[in-house]
Design a protein around this motif. Structure first.
Motif: not given
Length: 280
Positions: A50-51, A77-78, A117-120, A124-126
């Motif tokens: 995440v950035l 994710k940014v 939320s970005a990490c979640e 999910m994508e992984q």
């Protein structure tokens, strides 16, 4: 831990972000940049998740960083931090695919929730990526099952057909109906029927029958089970009906198939051709 990079030219903002309790939330700050040039150097030197960046910094701004990062590591994710509420910034950010857009001043809780939320989303994508790979690995076994390869291709484009197919594969031996399948995914029966047809090119019944016959053929070749036992095992308890469907699928009776050298892949292609001919 998920890796976070912070980029902001305001010292107080950076210090405030660094003071957040990242580690207890499963995250770790692995880089801090006071301008866009330093942020680019971090992007070039390491992989992170995440950035968290200011939208306006000396030299290179947040929006330019987003474009640069999309080429270097599009999975990152940014989340943009900005004191500018103008619509043009938000619109540009959305067009670049940023995950979040937070207006300053913002609370530590708000920022943390956005990053979590970005990490979640990354998780999910992984999981989805792993699931797709798992199905690809299983295609060697399900090579002859109609709709399987097309479903994988569509899954990679962002659909959820793979989960539906996995359910059919796992429950083919049960009294599985379109209505029951729709209920599992909170779809209406009509919507589920259209959804499967759209993303596999075949109907629910065609796929279910294909899976059942595939397993029936394997049992005929690999075991000495009687037709009735095989039918029960694959979800067709009526021995006579099993024989009828099997012959329609393979062009021979279960007995003839057991004595032959036919392979499931060839017979399932035959089955598909018979379906097409019936519709003409």
């Amino acid at each position: 831990m998920y890796k976070i990079v912070i980029a902001d030219d305001e010292r107080m903002i950076c210090e405030g972000l660094l003071s957040l309790d990242w580690e207890s939330n499963g995250m770790k700050v692995v880089g801090v940049a006071k301008n866009g040039v330093e942020a680019e150097e971090i992007i070039d030197s390491q992989i992170f998740d995440v950035l968290l960046t200011d939208i306006k910094m000396p030299g290179i701004g947040g929006l330019e960083l987003v474009q640069y990062l999309k080429e270097a590591n599009p999975a990152t994710k940014v989340i943009l931090l900005s004191g500018y509420g103008e619509f043009e910034y938000a619109q540009k950010a959305i067009s670049l695919g940023v995950y979040g857009y937070i207006l300053k001043p913002s609370t530590p809780k708000e920022i943390m929730e956005y990053v979590k939320s970005a990490c979640e989303k990354i998780h999910m994508e992984q999981e989805k990526k792993n699931s797709i790979q798992e199905l690809k690995n299983r295609l060697d076994d399900y090579e002859g099952v109609i709709g399987a390869r097309q479903a994988v291709e569509n899954q990679e484009k962002g659909t959820d057909i793979q989960d539906i197919l996995q359910y059919i594969y796992a429950h083919h031996a049960e009294n599985l109906t379109l209505s029951a399948l729709a209920g599992q995914f909170y779809f209406s029966t009509v919507y589920m029927s259209c959804y499967i047809k759209k993303y596999t090119g075949h109907t629910f019944l065609e796929i279910l029958t294909s899976v059942r016959m595939y397993h029936g053929a394997k049992l005929l070749k690999e075991t000495k089970m009687k037709n009735r036992e095989i039918g029960m095992r694959i979800g067709i308890p009526d021995e006579r009906y099993f024989g009828q469907v099997f012959k329609k699928t393979y062009g021979v009776t279960p007995y003839e198939y057991r004595k032959s050298n036919m392979e499931p892949k060839e017979s399932l292609e035959e089955f598909l051709r018979s379906i097409i001919e019936e519709k003409r």
